[in-house]
Design a protein around this motif. Sequence first.
Motif, PDB file in Angstrom:
ATOM      1  N   ALA A 116       0.831  -1.209   0.000  1.00  0.00           N
ATOM      2  CA  ALA A 116       0.000   0.000   0.000  1.00  0.00           C
ATOM      3  C   ALA A 116       0.863   1.255   0.000  1.00  0.00           C
ATOM      4  O   ALA A 116       0.611   2.200  -0.762  1.00  0.00           O
ATOM      5  N   VAL A 117       1.895   1.273   0.839  1.00  0.00           N
ATOM      6  CA  VAL A 117       2.787   2.433   0.879  1.00  0.00           C
ATOM      7  C   VAL A 117       3.529   2.575  -0.452  1.00  0.00           C
ATOM      8  O   VAL A 117       3.689   3.688  -0.980  1.00  0.00           O
ATOM      9  N   GLY A 118       3.974   1.456  -1.014  1.00  0.00           N
ATOM     10  CA  GLY A 118       4.670   1.509  -2.297  1.00  0.00           C
ATOM     11  C   GLY A 118       3.795   2.059  -3.409  1.00  0.00           C
ATOM     12  O   GLY A 118       4.253   2.841  -4.248  1.00  0.00           O
ATOM     13  N   ALA A 119       2.504   1.670  -3.414  1.00  0.00           N
ATOM     14  CA  ALA A 119       1.594   2.166  -4.445  1.00  0.00           C
ATOM     15  C   ALA A 119       1.355   3.667  -4.302  1.00  0.00           C
ATOM     16  O   ALA A 119       1.364   4.412  -5.292  1.00  0.00           O
ATOM     17  N   LEU A 120       1.150   4.122  -3.083  1.00  0.00           N
ATOM     18  CA  LEU A 120       0.944   5.557  -2.857  1.00  0.00           C
ATOM     19  C   LEU A 120       2.200   6.349  -3.186  1.00  0.00           C
ATOM     20  O   LEU A 120       2.130   7.449  -3.756  1.00  0.00           O
ATOM     21  N   LEU A 121       3.349   5.792  -2.830  1.00  0.00           N
ATOM     22  CA  LEU A 121       4.605   6.471  -3.119  1.00  0.00           C
ATOM     23  C   LEU A 121       4.827   6.564  -4.627  1.00  0.00           C
ATOM     24  O   LEU A 121       5.248   7.614  -5.146  1.00  0.00           O
ATOM     25  N   ALA A 122       4.508   5.488  -5.350  1.00  0.00           N
ATOM     26  CA  ALA A 122       4.666   5.506  -6.807  1.00  0.00           C
ATOM     27  C   ALA A 122       3.753   6.550  -7.438  1.00  0.00           C
ATOM     28  O   ALA A 122       4.155   7.270  -8.369  1.00  0.00           O
ATOM     29  N   ALA A 123       2.504   6.652  -6.955  1.00  0.00           N
ATOM     30  CA  ALA A 123       1.579   7.649  -7.498  1.00  0.00           C
ATOM     31  C   ALA A 123       2.072   9.068  -7.226  1.00  0.00           C
ATOM     32  O   ALA A 123       1.997   9.943  -8.104  1.00  0.00           O
ATOM     33  N   ALA A 124       2.591   9.297  -6.026  1.00  0.00           N
ATOM     34  CA  ALA A 124       3.114  10.628  -5.695  1.00  0.00           C
ATOM     35  C   ALA A 124       4.326  10.960  -6.560  1.00  0.00           C
ATOM     36  O   ALA A 124       4.462  12.098  -7.060  1.00  0.00           O
ATOM     37  N   GLN A 125       5.211   9.994  -6.758  1.00  0.00           N
ATOM     38  CA  GLN A 125       6.394  10.232  -7.584  1.00  0.00           C
ATOM     39  C   GLN A 125       6.015  10.518  -9.029  1.00  0.00           C
ATOM     40  O   GLN A 125       6.572  11.436  -9.657  1.00  0.00           O
ATOM     41  N   LYS A 126       5.069   9.754  -9.562  1.00  0.00           N
ATOM     42  CA  LYS A 126       4.611   9.978 -10.933  1.00  0.00           C
ATOM     43  C   LYS A 126       4.020  11.377 -11.080  1.00  0.00           C
ATOM     44  O   LYS A 126       4.345  12.113 -12.037  1.00  0.00           O
ATOM     45  N   THR A 127       3.174  11.768 -10.151  1.00  0.00           N
ATOM     46  CA  THR A 127       2.493  13.064 -10.241  1.00  0.00           C
ATOM     47  C   THR A 127       3.469  14.219 -10.127  1.00  0.00           C
ATOM     48  O   THR A 127       3.409  15.187 -10.905  1.00  0.00           O
ATOM     49  N   LEU A 128       4.385  14.145  -9.185  1.00  0.00           N
ATOM     50  CA  LEU A 128       5.341  15.239  -8.985  1.00  0.00           C
ATOM     51  C   LEU A 128       6.311  15.352 -10.157  1.00  0.00           C
ATOM     52  O   LEU A 128       6.654  16.467 -10.574  1.00  0.00           O
ATOM     53  N   CYS A 129       6.751  14.222 -10.693  1.00  0.00           N
ATOM     54  CA  CYS A 129       7.657  14.285 -11.841  1.00  0.00           C
ATOM     55  C   CYS A 129       6.956  14.886 -13.051  1.00  0.00           C
ATOM     56  O   CYS A 129       7.554  15.673 -13.797  1.00  0.00           O
ATOM     57  N   ASP A 130       5.683  14.532 -13.259  1.00  0.00           N
ATOM     58  CA  ASP A 130       4.953  15.114 -14.379  1.00  0.00           C
ATOM     59  C   ASP A 130       4.666  16.598 -14.147  1.00  0.00           C
ATOM     60  O   ASP A 130       4.754  17.408 -15.075  1.00  0.00           O
ATOM     61  N   ALA A 131       4.325  16.959 -12.921  1.00  0.00           N
ATOM     62  CA  ALA A 131       3.986  18.355 -12.627  1.00  0.00           C
ATOM     63  C   ALA A 131       5.201  19.261 -12.743  1.00  0.00           C
ATOM     64  O   ALA A 131       5.097  20.395 -13.217  1.00  0.00           O
ATOM     65  N   THR A 132       6.359  18.779 -12.317  1.00  0.00           N
ATOM     66  CA  THR A 132       7.580  19.589 -12.395  1.00  0.00           C
ATOM     67  C   THR A 132       8.279  19.463 -13.733  1.00  0.00           C
ATOM     68  O   THR A 132       9.248  20.179 -13.996  1.00  0.00           O
ATOM     69  N   ARG A 133       7.805  18.529 -14.583  1.00  0.00           N
ATOM     70  CA  ARG A 133       8.392  18.323 -15.910  1.00  0.00           C
ATOM     71  C   ARG A 133       9.889  18.090 -15.813  1.00  0.00           C
ATOM     72  O   ARG A 133      10.689  18.703 -16.538  1.00  0.00           O
ATOM     73  N   VAL A 134      10.258  17.183 -14.947  1.00  0.00           N
ATOM     74  CA  VAL A 134      11.676  16.918 -14.707  1.00  0.00           C
ATOM     75  C   VAL A 134      12.319  16.237 -15.900  1.00  0.00           C
ATOM     76  O   VAL A 134      13.537  16.286 -16.067  1.00  0.00           O
ATOM     77  N   GLY A 135      11.523  15.596 -16.740  1.00  0.00           N
ATOM     78  CA  GLY A 135      12.075  14.963 -17.934  1.00  0.00           C
ATOM     79  C   GLY A 135      12.473  13.518 -17.683  1.00  0.00           C
ATOM     80  O   GLY A 135      12.407  12.999 -16.571  1.00  0.00           O
ATOM     81  N   PRO A 136      12.918  12.837 -18.753  1.00  0.00           N
ATOM     82  CA  PRO A 136      13.266  11.430 -18.625  1.00  0.00           C
ATOM     83  C   PRO A 136      14.462  11.242 -17.683  1.00  0.00           C
ATOM     84  O   PRO A 136      15.322  12.116 -17.605  1.00  0.00           O
ATOM     85  N   PRO A 137      14.491  10.089 -16.977  1.00  0.00           N
ATOM     86  CA  PRO A 137      13.570   8.950 -17.014  1.00  0.00           C
ATOM     87  C   PRO A 137      12.350   9.084 -16.110  1.00  0.00           C
ATOM     88  O   PRO A 137      11.703   8.088 -15.794  1.00  0.00           O
ATOM     89  N   GLY A 138      12.001  10.291 -15.688  1.00  0.00           N
ATOM     90  CA  GLY A 138      10.769  10.517 -14.938  1.00  0.00           C
ATOM     91  C   GLY A 138      10.742   9.826 -13.594  1.00  0.00           C
ATOM     92  O   GLY A 138      11.757   9.727 -12.895  1.00  0.00           O
ATOM     93  N   HIS A 139       9.559   9.324 -13.247  1.00  0.00           N
ATOM     94  CA  HIS A 139       9.362   8.751 -11.913  1.00  0.00           C
ATOM     95  C   HIS A 139       9.908   7.340 -11.783  1.00  0.00           C
ATOM     96  O   HIS A 139      10.012   6.818 -10.667  1.00  0.00           O
TER      97      HIS A 139
END
Length: 576
Positions: A116-139
């Motif tokens: 459960a923690v891993g899934a929430l952490l993955a969602a947060a990482q995906k969202t923040l990387c997309d929002a900040t447009r950090v670029g590849p390799p992303g989250h």
Amino acid sequence: MSSTPPSPHPSPRPARVRPLRLAGVLRPGKPSDIWFKPASSVVVATGLPNLTLLALGRLDLVMYTMAGSFCALYAHNLPYAARARTLALVVAGMTASIAVALVTASLTSSAAVLVAVGALLAAAQKTLCDATRVGPPGHLIFTFISSATLFAPQSLGQVPGHLALTLLGGAVAWLVGMAPALVRPHGPERRATARALHAAAAYADAAHTDATGAGAERARAAAAGAVLAAWQSLLATGARTAAARRALARLVVRAEEALATPAEADPAALRSWAAGLRGTGAVPRPGGLRPGEADELLGVAAELAGPKVALLRRLAPGSPLLPIALRTAVGCALAGYGSLALGIGRPYWALVTAASLYQANVTLTWHRGVQRVVGNLVGVLAFAAIAPFAHLGHAELIVSCLALAFGAEALITRNYWLGTVCVTPMALLVTEFARFQQPGELILDRVVDTLVGAVLGVLAAVLVTNRRAGDHIEHAIAAAERATEQAEAGLTGAGPAEPARRRLTAALVDLRAAADAAAGEWWQRALPEQRVLAAERAGHRTLAATVRRPNGQGGDDGQETRTRARAADAWEGARA
């Protein structure tokens, strides 16, 4: 000139199901022009700590230094002033992710809680990387490392030391990422300018041969994105690079002119200037400039023309990022729990597989799922071939991992599945730094977790529909139409021309991205394709007019030159 007025009450359109096709999913493409930079950077950044730990006899700590070292994969497209900030934020984000994982692992051994923690952490990482447009390799790197550490036995007393190793690896990655500035301080800006010139030349060629076809439309969208990216790259440079920045800006001006008036462009000249940007030689100087026009900057303040979008606003209710975040959380949880139900000892592999799938829409997610499965299946065969050599000793293990890391970056820009062929055996070998294991057991677990993660991950993407994609495209059409009207006002002198042109270029790029994302959702109401096309064509006609009459002044060369000079001063002032 006129733009199509937005409909205040769009008529409801029937939903329709779009098929998920496989054509071209595994076809290799052209490699990135800078693939060797992240490839060589990750080898150096991981090799130095790994060899140090080998000398100390503590290879069991490789996971923690590697977490920081893998930050060397990021920000290679950014100018060095911006890269320094971005790499520091990436290291901070990685350390925070590892901290959450380590503390959680030290407080509980419940696999259900860890998933459960891993899934929430993955969602947060995906969202923040997309929002900040950090670029590849992303989250993906964040999720790969944090999920693995989440399932590594810990005690609270070990957490500070392990985080210190992550920061140490991150410091090495920062230094490696910044080192090329000593040799080629303007390399990223030169490459961004060259990409804009090449893209503009490709559009000019397409416009000459197929002015109204789909190929020309795609080329125009690519050129608009490349020109905007080039301006943003120049605007992200440091304050002490004004001379180099102005020289490159003259070339981006030519790319922008070709984008606006492709029939008048010279593709050969554009490509010649792009070729001249290789290496560290003098920046090519376009001919035909009249005295007083050397600093003409038609692309003034591309990034500063519109209001800044705060990070929290990008994450606000209604954001197009939120459905993707929900898909990531649901898919990763399903994959992790599915792996647990099958009795697999490494559910984080299934979780990471699911996390790697989620793209802008279901179609791209489906494609990524196919690529991931094919790459992993071929990758376990590669692991079976490499394992006998890697098991000869720890030095051979390190060499194998470094070679695979380089291969992954060399191949992944051609097609994701090709890179995964190297990523899969590398991930399996990383688990053996603490102790060597039976290859057959690792291969079986990896194959099962890959299939579980891919199937349940795609299922989550299908079940969690993104109905906001249609709304987002309506907003993008309205924004493009407003920007077109403002640019038209600038033509008549009723408004500032330069900022309006920049807003229009950015709005057209956003409109094309929104249309492409919405078109890939499998369950979606019929899209306003004709309105998108009309808005794009009206916007590009207006852009062409603003290039022909830059400031709404028909024949007053003196006024035109003075206005352009003020634009150049404003652009430099904004950067200073």
